[in-house]
Write an enzyme that holds these catalytic residues in place. Structure first.
Site, PDB file in Angstrom:
ATOM      1  N   CYS A  42       0.821  -1.222   0.000  1.00 25.94           N
ATOM      2  CA  CYS A  42       0.000   0.000   0.000  1.00 25.94           C
ATOM      3  C   CYS A  42       0.849   1.265   0.000  1.00 25.94           C
ATOM      4  O   CYS A  42       0.347   2.347  -0.292  1.00 25.94           O
ATOM      5  CB  CYS A  42      -0.939  -0.005   1.199  1.00 25.94           C
ATOM      6  SG  CYS A  42      -2.042  -1.414   1.167  1.00 25.94           S
TER       7      CYS A  42
ATOM      8  N   ASN B 253     -10.401   0.824   0.655  1.00 24.28           N
ATOM      9  CA  ASN B 253      -8.940   0.768   0.651  1.00 24.28           C
ATOM     10  C   ASN B 253      -8.490   0.289  -0.727  1.00 24.28           C
ATOM     11  O   ASN B 253      -8.668  -0.882  -1.073  1.00 24.28           O
ATOM     12  CB  ASN B 253      -8.491  -0.194   1.754  1.00 24.28           C
ATOM     13  CG  ASN B 253      -6.985  -0.400   1.789  1.00 24.28           C
ATOM     14  OD1 ASN B 253      -6.271  -0.011   0.870  1.00 24.28           O
ATOM     15  ND2 ASN B 253      -6.512  -1.026   2.845  1.00 24.28           N
TER      16      ASN B 253
ATOM     17  N   HIS C 169      -2.723   7.166   3.419  1.00 21.50           N
ATOM     18  CA  HIS C 169      -3.296   5.970   2.797  1.00 21.50           C
ATOM     19  C   HIS C 169      -4.752   5.844   3.259  1.00 21.50           C
ATOM     20  O   HIS C 169      -5.032   5.923   4.459  1.00 21.50           O
ATOM     21  CB  HIS C 169      -2.479   4.751   3.226  1.00 21.50           C
ATOM     22  CG  HIS C 169      -3.048   3.444   2.781  1.00 21.50           C
ATOM     23  ND1 HIS C 169      -3.689   3.286   1.574  1.00 21.50           N
ATOM     24  CD2 HIS C 169      -3.062   2.217   3.375  1.00 21.50           C
ATOM     25  CE1 HIS C 169      -4.086   2.032   1.449  1.00 21.50           C
ATOM     26  NE2 HIS C 169      -3.713   1.364   2.528  1.00 21.50           N
TER      27      HIS C 169
END
Ligand code: ACO
Length: 328
Positions: free
Chosen positions: A121, A285, A255
Protein backbone atom coordinates in the site's frame (compact mmCIF):
# COMPACT_ATOMS: atom_id res chain seq x y z
CA UNK A 1 17.60 8.35 10.87
CA UNK A 2 15.17 6.91 8.37
CA UNK A 3 14.63 10.24 6.67
CA UNK A 4 16.57 10.74 3.46
CA UNK A 5 17.10 14.18 2.03
CA UNK A 6 19.21 15.64 -0.72
CA UNK A 7 22.34 17.69 -0.28
CA UNK A 8 21.63 21.32 0.57
CA UNK A 9 22.75 22.42 -2.90
CA UNK A 10 19.93 20.35 -4.38
CA UNK A 11 17.24 22.27 -2.59
CA UNK A 12 14.63 23.48 -5.12
CA UNK A 13 16.19 21.28 -7.80
CA UNK A 14 14.18 18.21 -7.17
CA UNK A 15 10.91 17.01 -8.64
CA UNK A 16 7.45 18.43 -8.93
CA UNK A 17 4.12 16.96 -9.89
CA UNK A 18 2.74 18.60 -13.02
CA UNK A 19 -0.29 16.43 -13.62
CA UNK A 20 -2.52 13.87 -11.95
CA UNK A 21 -5.18 11.47 -13.15
CA UNK A 22 -7.27 8.62 -11.85
CA UNK A 23 -9.87 6.08 -12.87
CA UNK A 24 -12.28 4.03 -10.79
CA UNK A 25 -14.62 1.27 -11.95
CA UNK A 26 -18.28 2.14 -12.59
CA UNK A 27 -19.60 -0.75 -10.51
CA UNK A 28 -20.43 0.38 -6.95
CA UNK A 29 -20.73 -2.15 -4.12
CA UNK A 30 -22.40 -0.64 -1.08
CA UNK A 31 -21.93 -2.05 2.42
CA UNK A 32 -25.48 -3.40 2.37
CA UNK A 33 -24.51 -5.77 -0.45
CA UNK A 34 -22.27 -7.72 1.94
CA UNK A 35 -25.24 -8.33 4.24
CA UNK A 36 -26.69 -10.63 1.58
CA UNK A 37 -23.83 -13.16 1.69
CA UNK A 38 -21.83 -12.48 4.89
CA UNK A 39 -22.57 -12.16 8.59
CA UNK A 40 -21.90 -8.43 8.65
CA UNK A 41 -23.73 -5.11 8.56
CA UNK A 42 -23.46 -1.64 7.12
CA UNK A 43 -23.31 -0.37 10.69
CA UNK A 44 -20.29 -2.58 11.60
CA UNK A 45 -18.33 -1.67 8.47
CA UNK A 46 -19.10 2.06 8.69
CA UNK A 47 -18.24 2.46 12.36
CA UNK A 48 -15.08 0.30 12.20
CA UNK A 49 -13.68 1.64 8.93
CA UNK A 50 -15.52 4.75 7.70
CA UNK A 51 -16.14 2.92 4.40
CA UNK A 52 -19.66 3.13 2.89
CA UNK A 53 -19.02 1.79 -0.58
CA UNK A 54 -16.24 0.71 -2.91
CA UNK A 55 -15.77 0.22 -6.66
CA UNK A 56 -15.14 -3.27 -8.01
CA UNK A 57 -13.63 -3.66 -11.46
CA UNK A 58 -15.42 -6.05 -13.76
CA UNK A 59 -12.81 -5.76 -16.52
CA UNK A 60 -9.04 -5.93 -16.69
CA UNK A 61 -6.89 -3.66 -14.54
CA UNK A 62 -4.67 -2.46 -17.38
CA UNK A 63 -7.64 -0.68 -18.99
CA UNK A 64 -8.31 1.27 -15.81
CA UNK A 65 -4.60 2.02 -15.44
CA UNK A 66 -4.36 3.32 -18.99
CA UNK A 67 -7.27 5.72 -18.43
CA UNK A 68 -5.64 7.07 -15.26
CA UNK A 69 -2.32 7.46 -17.09
CA UNK A 70 -3.91 9.31 -20.04
CA UNK A 71 -5.74 11.66 -17.69
CA UNK A 72 -2.50 12.46 -15.85
CA UNK A 73 -0.75 13.18 -19.16
CA UNK A 74 -3.59 15.45 -20.29
CA UNK A 75 -3.48 17.30 -16.98
CA UNK A 76 0.27 17.74 -17.39
CA UNK A 77 -0.14 18.95 -20.97
CA UNK A 78 2.16 16.20 -22.21
CA UNK A 79 1.94 13.62 -24.98
CA UNK A 80 2.77 9.93 -24.45
CA UNK A 81 6.02 10.48 -26.39
CA UNK A 82 7.09 13.07 -23.77
CA UNK A 83 7.25 10.41 -21.05
CA UNK A 84 10.77 9.07 -20.47
CA UNK A 85 9.99 6.35 -17.94
CA UNK A 86 6.98 4.65 -16.34
CA UNK A 87 7.07 3.27 -12.81
CA UNK A 88 3.96 1.32 -11.85
CA UNK A 89 3.19 0.37 -8.29
CA UNK A 90 1.10 -2.78 -8.26
CA UNK A 91 0.47 -5.68 -5.90
CA UNK A 92 -1.76 -7.88 -8.03
CA UNK A 93 -2.91 -8.01 -11.63
CA UNK A 94 -3.59 -10.80 -14.09
CA UNK A 95 -0.01 -10.41 -15.36
CA UNK A 96 2.80 -12.13 -13.54
CA UNK A 97 4.85 -11.06 -16.53
CA UNK A 98 5.22 -8.77 -18.40
CA UNK A 99 5.05 -5.98 -15.88
CA UNK A 100 1.76 -4.08 -15.83
CA UNK A 101 3.66 -0.89 -16.74
CA UNK A 102 4.73 -2.51 -20.03
CA UNK A 103 1.12 -3.34 -20.89
CA UNK A 104 -0.03 0.19 -20.03
CA UNK A 105 2.84 1.68 -22.05
CA UNK A 106 1.44 -0.03 -25.15
CA UNK A 107 -2.14 1.00 -24.40
CA UNK A 108 -1.28 4.69 -24.07
CA UNK A 109 1.18 4.70 -26.95
CA UNK A 110 4.29 5.68 -25.03
CA UNK A 111 7.67 4.33 -26.10
CA UNK A 112 9.72 4.58 -22.93
CA UNK A 113 11.23 1.96 -20.59
CA UNK A 114 8.98 0.68 -17.81
CA UNK A 115 9.24 -0.96 -14.43
CA UNK A 116 6.80 -2.31 -11.83
CA UNK A 117 7.39 -2.21 -8.11
CA UNK A 118 5.56 -3.84 -5.23
CA UNK A 119 5.71 -1.65 -2.15
CA UNK A 120 2.27 -2.87 -1.04
CA UNK A 121 0.00 0.00 0.00
CA UNK A 122 3.03 2.29 0.33
CA UNK A 123 4.00 1.61 -3.30
CA UNK A 124 3.12 5.04 -4.67
CA UNK A 125 5.49 6.78 -2.25
CA UNK A 126 8.26 4.29 -3.08
CA UNK A 127 7.70 4.86 -6.79
CA UNK A 128 7.78 8.61 -6.22
CA UNK A 129 11.10 8.31 -4.41
CA UNK A 130 12.54 6.27 -7.27
CA UNK A 131 11.34 8.86 -9.75
CA UNK A 132 12.94 11.56 -7.62
CA UNK A 133 16.27 9.73 -7.74
CA UNK A 134 16.08 9.21 -11.53
CA UNK A 135 15.27 12.87 -12.06
CA UNK A 136 18.10 14.05 -9.84
CA UNK A 137 20.48 11.74 -11.63
CA UNK A 138 19.47 13.46 -14.83
CA UNK A 139 18.57 10.24 -16.64
CA UNK A 140 15.05 11.33 -17.44
CA UNK A 141 12.95 14.50 -17.53
CA UNK A 142 9.33 13.34 -17.27
CA UNK A 143 8.28 10.22 -15.37
CA UNK A 144 4.83 8.71 -15.10
CA UNK A 145 4.27 7.31 -11.60
CA UNK A 146 1.26 5.03 -11.69
CA UNK A 147 -0.53 2.97 -9.05
CA UNK A 148 -2.96 0.36 -10.30
CA UNK A 149 -4.59 -2.04 -7.90
CA UNK A 150 -7.36 -4.64 -7.87
CA UNK A 151 -7.35 -5.98 -4.30
CA UNK A 152 -10.85 -7.36 -5.01
CA UNK A 153 -9.11 -10.18 -6.91
CA UNK A 154 -6.81 -10.98 -3.97
CA UNK A 155 -9.46 -10.97 -1.26
CA UNK A 156 -11.33 -13.98 0.06
CA UNK A 157 -14.97 -12.99 -0.43
CA UNK A 158 -16.04 -15.40 2.30
CA UNK A 159 -13.86 -13.62 4.88
CA UNK A 160 -15.85 -10.72 6.35
CA UNK A 161 -12.80 -9.32 8.16
CA UNK A 162 -10.96 -8.41 4.93
CA UNK A 163 -13.16 -8.39 1.82
CA UNK A 164 -15.30 -5.49 3.06
CA UNK A 165 -12.24 -3.25 3.24
CA UNK A 166 -11.01 -3.15 -0.34
CA UNK A 167 -11.82 -1.42 -3.61
CA UNK A 168 -10.20 -1.23 -7.05
CA UNK A 169 -8.69 1.91 -8.60
CA UNK A 170 -5.82 3.35 -10.61
CA UNK A 171 -4.22 6.76 -10.17
CA UNK A 172 -1.17 8.47 -11.59
CA UNK A 173 1.07 11.50 -11.33
CA UNK A 174 3.44 12.97 -13.88
CA UNK A 175 6.62 14.19 -12.22
CA UNK A 176 9.23 16.35 -13.83
CA UNK A 177 12.65 17.61 -12.85
CA UNK A 178 13.03 21.00 -11.25
CA UNK A 179 10.77 22.35 -8.58
CA UNK A 180 10.98 22.00 -4.86
CA UNK A 181 12.93 19.69 -2.66
CA UNK A 182 11.20 16.45 -1.66
CA UNK A 183 11.99 14.54 1.48
CA UNK A 184 11.23 10.87 1.91
CA UNK A 185 11.06 8.51 4.84
CA UNK A 186 10.94 4.77 4.18
CA UNK A 187 10.62 2.06 6.76
CA UNK A 188 10.12 -1.71 6.75
CA UNK A 189 9.66 -4.03 9.69
CA UNK A 190 9.68 -7.48 8.14
CA UNK A 191 6.55 -9.31 9.25
CA UNK A 192 4.81 -11.84 7.03
CA UNK A 193 2.49 -13.09 9.75
CA UNK A 194 0.33 -10.01 10.19
CA UNK A 195 -0.46 -9.32 6.54
CA UNK A 196 0.09 -11.60 3.56
CA UNK A 197 -1.33 -13.31 0.47
CA UNK A 198 0.34 -16.35 -1.11
CA UNK A 199 0.73 -17.24 -4.80
CA UNK A 200 0.14 -20.75 -6.01
CA UNK A 201 3.36 -22.72 -6.67
CA UNK A 202 1.91 -23.92 -9.98
CA UNK A 203 2.10 -27.58 -10.94
CA UNK A 204 5.82 -28.17 -10.47
CA UNK A 205 6.17 -31.90 -9.66
CA UNK A 206 9.26 -31.25 -7.54
CA UNK A 207 7.58 -28.77 -5.21
CA UNK A 208 7.84 -30.02 -1.61
CA UNK A 209 6.59 -27.12 0.53
CA UNK A 210 2.94 -28.06 0.14
CA UNK A 211 2.06 -24.42 -0.16
CA UNK A 212 -1.03 -23.27 -2.03
CA UNK A 213 -2.74 -20.09 -3.08
CA UNK A 214 -4.03 -18.16 -0.08
CA UNK A 215 -6.09 -14.99 -0.25
CA UNK A 216 -5.28 -11.93 1.83
CA UNK A 217 -4.93 -12.55 5.55
CA UNK A 218 -4.65 -9.59 7.88
CA UNK A 219 -4.37 -9.29 11.64
CA UNK A 220 -6.32 -6.03 11.68
CA UNK A 221 -5.47 -5.02 15.22
CA UNK A 222 -1.71 -5.43 14.77
CA UNK A 223 -1.74 -3.64 11.42
CA UNK A 224 -3.79 -0.86 12.98
CA UNK A 225 -1.20 -0.31 15.75
CA UNK A 226 1.68 -0.44 13.29
CA UNK A 227 -0.01 1.97 10.88
CA UNK A 228 -0.86 4.61 13.48
CA UNK A 229 2.62 4.57 15.05
CA UNK A 230 4.55 4.43 11.80
CA UNK A 231 2.56 7.13 9.98
CA UNK A 232 2.76 9.47 12.96
CA UNK A 233 6.49 8.94 13.47
CA UNK A 234 7.31 9.22 9.76
CA UNK A 235 5.51 12.54 9.41
CA UNK A 236 7.05 13.99 12.57
CA UNK A 237 10.53 12.87 11.47
CA UNK A 238 10.09 14.29 7.97
CA UNK A 239 8.90 17.68 9.22
CA UNK A 240 11.60 17.87 11.83
CA UNK A 241 14.30 17.03 9.27
CA UNK A 242 12.94 19.63 6.87
CA UNK A 243 12.60 22.26 9.58
CA UNK A 244 8.90 22.54 8.77
CA UNK A 245 6.49 22.91 11.69
CA UNK A 246 3.48 20.61 11.52
CA UNK A 247 1.18 23.63 11.47
CA UNK A 248 2.85 24.75 8.22
CA UNK A 249 1.81 21.57 6.42
CA UNK A 250 -1.27 22.35 4.32
CA UNK A 251 -2.31 18.78 3.52
CA UNK A 252 -1.74 15.40 5.13
CA UNK A 253 -2.63 12.83 2.48
CA UNK A 254 -2.72 9.45 4.17
CA UNK A 255 -3.30 5.97 2.80
CA UNK A 256 -7.08 5.67 2.60
CA UNK A 257 -7.28 2.43 4.56
CA UNK A 258 -9.47 3.30 7.46
CA UNK A 259 -10.97 6.49 8.88
CA UNK A 260 -10.07 5.47 12.44
CA UNK A 261 -6.38 5.21 11.51
CA UNK A 262 -6.54 8.63 9.86
CA UNK A 263 -8.27 10.14 12.91
CA UNK A 264 -5.77 8.56 15.31
CA UNK A 265 -2.79 9.96 13.35
CA UNK A 266 -4.47 13.38 13.17
CA UNK A 267 -5.09 13.39 16.93
CA UNK A 268 -1.43 12.56 17.62
CA UNK A 269 -0.26 15.30 15.28
CA UNK A 270 -2.86 17.66 16.83
CA UNK A 271 -3.80 19.09 13.45
CA UNK A 272 -7.25 20.16 12.21
CA UNK A 273 -9.58 17.81 10.34
CA UNK A 274 -9.65 19.95 7.18
CA UNK A 275 -5.99 19.11 6.53
CA UNK A 276 -6.73 15.36 6.36
CA UNK A 277 -8.86 14.84 3.26
CA UNK A 278 -10.38 11.39 2.84
CA UNK A 279 -12.42 9.48 0.31
CA UNK A 280 -12.28 5.92 1.63
CA UNK A 281 -15.99 6.26 2.38
CA UNK A 282 -16.60 6.11 -1.40
CA UNK A 283 -13.72 3.97 -2.63
CA UNK A 284 -12.56 1.78 0.29
CA UNK A 285 -8.94 0.77 0.65
CA UNK A 286 -7.49 0.84 -2.86
CA UNK A 287 -4.01 -0.20 -1.75
CA UNK A 288 -1.25 1.94 -3.26
CA UNK A 289 -3.74 3.81 -5.46
CA UNK A 290 -5.27 5.45 -2.38
CA UNK A 291 -2.81 8.32 -1.97
CA UNK A 292 -2.65 9.37 -5.67
CA UNK A 293 -6.45 8.97 -5.96
CA UNK A 294 -6.87 11.45 -3.11
CA UNK A 295 -4.24 13.74 -4.60
CA UNK A 296 -6.00 13.72 -7.97
CA UNK A 297 -9.33 14.53 -6.34
CA UNK A 298 -7.81 17.54 -4.54
CA UNK A 299 -6.12 18.67 -7.74
CA UNK A 300 -9.28 18.41 -9.83
CA UNK A 301 -11.37 20.09 -7.14
CA UNK A 302 -8.97 23.05 -7.36
CA UNK A 303 -8.14 22.67 -3.68
CA UNK A 304 -4.36 22.72 -4.15
CA UNK A 305 -2.43 25.95 -4.52
CA UNK A 306 1.07 26.05 -5.98
CA UNK A 307 3.49 26.06 -3.06
CA UNK A 308 1.19 24.15 -0.70
CA UNK A 309 3.16 21.86 1.61
CA UNK A 310 1.95 18.27 1.31
CA UNK A 311 2.84 15.37 3.60
CA UNK A 312 1.94 11.96 2.17
CA UNK A 313 2.07 8.78 4.19
CA UNK A 314 1.13 5.19 3.41
CA UNK A 315 1.54 1.81 5.11
CA UNK A 316 0.86 -1.78 4.32
CA UNK A 317 2.18 -5.31 3.92
CA UNK A 318 5.84 -5.76 4.67
CA UNK A 319 5.14 -4.24 7.09
CA UNK A 320 6.18 -1.20 5.11
CA UNK A 321 5.65 2.53 5.39
CA UNK A 322 6.62 5.39 3.14
CA UNK A 323 6.19 9.11 3.66
CA UNK A 324 7.01 12.13 1.56
CA UNK A 325 7.10 15.86 2.21
CA UNK A 326 6.82 18.00 -0.88
CA UNK A 327 5.51 21.25 -2.24
CA UNK A 328 2.70 21.29 -4.77
N1 ACO B 1 -18.62 -7.57 10.13
C1 ACO B 1 -18.95 -7.99 11.38
N2 ACO B 1 -18.05 -8.43 12.26
C2 ACO B 1 -16.78 -8.49 11.86
C3 ACO B 1 -16.36 -8.09 10.59
C4 ACO B 1 -17.35 -7.64 9.71
N3 ACO B 1 -17.08 -7.22 8.45
N4 ACO B 1 -15.02 -8.26 10.49
C5 ACO B 1 -14.62 -8.75 11.67
N5 ACO B 1 -15.67 -8.88 12.50
C6 ACO B 1 -15.69 -9.40 13.86
C7 ACO B 1 -14.56 -10.31 14.14
O1 ACO B 1 -14.85 -11.63 13.70
C8 ACO B 1 -14.47 -10.23 15.65
O2 ACO B 1 -15.48 -11.06 16.18
P1 ACO B 1 -15.20 -11.92 17.51
O3 ACO B 1 -14.92 -10.90 18.59
O4 ACO B 1 -16.45 -12.66 17.69
O5 ACO B 1 -14.00 -12.76 17.20
C9 ACO B 1 -14.85 -8.79 15.93
O6 ACO B 1 -15.51 -8.31 14.76
C10 ACO B 1 -13.66 -7.90 16.21
O7 ACO B 1 -12.70 -8.15 15.22
P2 ACO B 1 -11.41 -7.25 15.12
O8 ACO B 1 -10.59 -7.67 13.95
O9 ACO B 1 -10.74 -7.23 16.45
O10 ACO B 1 -12.10 -5.85 14.84
P3 ACO B 1 -11.48 -4.44 14.87
O11 ACO B 1 -12.27 -3.58 15.74
O12 ACO B 1 -9.99 -4.47 15.09
O13 ACO B 1 -11.71 -3.92 13.37
C11 ACO B 1 -10.46 -3.74 11.33
C12 ACO B 1 -11.18 -4.67 12.28
C13 ACO B 1 -11.47 -2.77 10.74
C14 ACO B 1 -9.85 -4.56 10.21
C15 ACO B 1 -9.39 -2.96 12.11
O14 ACO B 1 -8.60 -3.83 12.87
C16 ACO B 1 -8.50 -2.17 11.22
O15 ACO B 1 -8.91 -1.20 10.63
N6 ACO B 1 -7.21 -2.56 11.12
C17 ACO B 1 -6.30 -1.92 10.24
C18 ACO B 1 -6.37 -2.63 8.96
C19 ACO B 1 -5.96 -1.72 7.84
O16 ACO B 1 -6.37 -0.59 7.75
N7 ACO B 1 -5.16 -2.20 6.99
C20 ACO B 1 -4.77 -1.38 5.90
C21 ACO B 1 -3.31 -1.36 5.75
S1 ACO B 1 -2.81 -2.73 4.95
C22 ACO B 1 -3.48 -2.64 3.46
O17 ACO B 1 -3.93 -1.62 3.06
C23 ACO B 1 -3.48 -3.89 2.66
Amino acid sequence: TRVRSSAASDVYKSQRIIGTGSAVPDFIVKNEAFETFLDTSDEWITTRTGIHERRIHEGNLEQLAAIAAKRALEDAGLLPCDIDFIICSNVYSRFMTPALSCVVQGLIGAGCPCLDINGACAGFIYALEMANAYLKHGSYKNILVLSAEEPSRMADWTDRSTCVLFGDAAAAAVVTSGGFECLFSMHTESNVEFLHAYNSPGNCPFERTGRKHEAVYMNGREVYKFAVNAATNDIIALCSNAGVELCKVDWFILHQANLRILDAVRARLTQPKEKFPHNMERFGNTSSAGVPLMLDQLNRDGALNRGDVIAMSAFGAGLTTGACLMRW
